[in-house]
Design a protein around this motif. Structure first.
Motif, short mmCIF file in Angstrom:
data_model
loop_
_atom_site.label_atom_id
_atom_site.label_comp_id
_atom_site.label_asym_id
_atom_site.label_seq_id
_atom_site.Cartn_x
_atom_site.Cartn_y
_atom_site.Cartn_z
N GLN A 3 0.82 -1.21 0.00
CA GLN A 3 0.00 0.00 0.00
C GLN A 3 0.86 1.26 0.00
OE1 GLN A 3 -3.28 0.15 -0.38
NE2 GLN A 3 -3.33 -2.09 -0.52
N LYS A 4 1.97 1.22 0.74
CA LYS A 4 2.88 2.37 0.76
C LYS A 4 3.56 2.55 -0.59
CE LYS A 4 3.94 2.28 5.71
NZ LYS A 4 5.01 2.14 6.74
N SER A 6 2.39 1.77 -3.40
CA SER A 6 1.41 2.15 -4.42
C SER A 6 0.79 3.51 -4.18
CB SER A 6 0.30 1.09 -4.50
OG SER A 6 -0.45 1.07 -3.29
N SER A 7 1.24 4.22 -3.15
CA SER A 7 0.61 5.49 -2.77
C SER A 7 0.88 6.60 -3.78
CB SER A 7 1.09 5.93 -1.39
OG SER A 7 2.45 6.35 -1.46
N CYS A 79 0.54 -0.04 -7.74
CA CYS A 79 -0.72 0.69 -7.89
C CYS A 79 -1.64 -0.03 -8.86
CB CYS A 79 -0.43 2.11 -8.38
SG CYS A 79 -1.90 3.15 -8.57
N THR A 82 -3.12 -3.36 -7.38
CA THR A 82 -4.00 -3.21 -6.21
C THR A 82 -5.16 -2.25 -6.53
OG1 THR A 82 -2.53 -1.47 -5.33
CG2 THR A 82 -2.17 -3.73 -4.56
N ARG A 83 -4.85 -0.97 -6.62
CA ARG A 83 -5.92 0.03 -6.76
C ARG A 83 -6.61 0.02 -8.11
NH1 ARG A 83 -3.63 5.40 -3.63
NH2 ARG A 83 -2.76 4.31 -1.82
#
Length: 258
Positions: A3-4, A6-7, A79, A82-83
């Motif tokens: 998550q970090k 892909s931020s 990113c 995931t997103r």
């Protein structure tokens, strides 16, 4: 952790870093013009081996730029996996899927960029006059049978800075200036073309590009400087890049309508 990586915050700060490094590269190219010129003549990985010991400052700059690009690759990959894929599946809207595809193509472009730095063969700034030829990778031979330059030859005799001022549409007509180039593979003629600026000869993974026209100071003959490359990734890179531009062209109108 993913998550970090892909931020969007990481993307933002990394892009700022890349802009700074690219700006630094402009400054360094003026301080070390010969070093940067050498970078364009051979594969970058070969250049780096020499530059690291002889001119460490531009070598360090290049390594930092590669690390920043690598971080951007990891950021885009995380990113996308995931997103972007989750958003596309949840919404089902075509613009979300196009945005996901754009991310995938961008990742592939970065991969090709990285591999091109270390794969293939390249010979640059080679001088050719009518009748000249050179062997390439043992199996190929490039020959120049004719060079035609229809514009004012005096422009070619100027220094680089002076030339730039005269390189206008009124003074230079690229389509009328060419080198007649033949490519042989194992003594067999496989390609013969009038090669002009920005329109290279291509045969498979081999590319022959005219970079500039020159004048022989001894006898006034017109010749060309050429770059010869052999990289199977070049075609793949341009195909992916073209698809990315196409997707972007489809994506923007959809966003404008929403």
């Amino acid at each position: 952790m993913i998550q970090k990586l892909s931020s969007l915050k990481l993307t933002f700060y990394n892009l700022i870093l890349m802009v700074f490094l690219l700006g630094t590269g402009v400054v360094l190219s003026r301080v070390y013009p010969q070093v940067f010129d050498a970078m364009n003549k051979i594969l970058v990985i070969e250049w780096l081996k020499t530059a690291w010991s002889e001119t460490p400052v531009p070598a360090l700059w290049f390594v930092l730029l590669c690390l920043s690009a690598g971080l951007l690759f990891v950021n885009a990959l995380c990113c996308t996996l995931t997103r972007q894929i989750q958003t596309a599946v949840r919404s089902g809207r075509i613009e979300k899927w196009l945005f996901f595809v754009l991310h995938c193509l961008f990742i592939m472009v970065l991969v090709c960029h990285g591999l091109i730095l270390v794969k293939g063969h390249k010979q640059s700034h080679l001088s050719f006059f009518p009748g000249d030829g050179i062997g390439f990778k043992d199996r190929y031979r490039i020959e120049v049978s004719d060079v035609v330059f229809t514009d004012d030859v005096q422009i070619l005799k100027m220094k680089k800075k002076e030339q730039r001022a005269f390189m206008t549409r009124e003074n230079i007509h690229p389509k009328k200036n060419f080198a007649q180039v033949s490519l042989y593979e194992d003594t067999r003629l496989v390609e013969n073309k009038r090669v002009i600026m920005l329109s290279p000869l291509r045969y498979g993974s081999v590319q022959v590009t005219v970079t500039r026209f020159v004048v022989d100071p001894k006898d006034g003959r017109i010749g060309v400087k050429m770059t010869i490359t052999d990289n199977p990734l070049n075609m793949l890179f341009f195909v992916i890049y073209g698809l990315m531009i196409l997707c972007l062209g489809l994506y923007i109108p959809l966003i404008a309508e929403s």
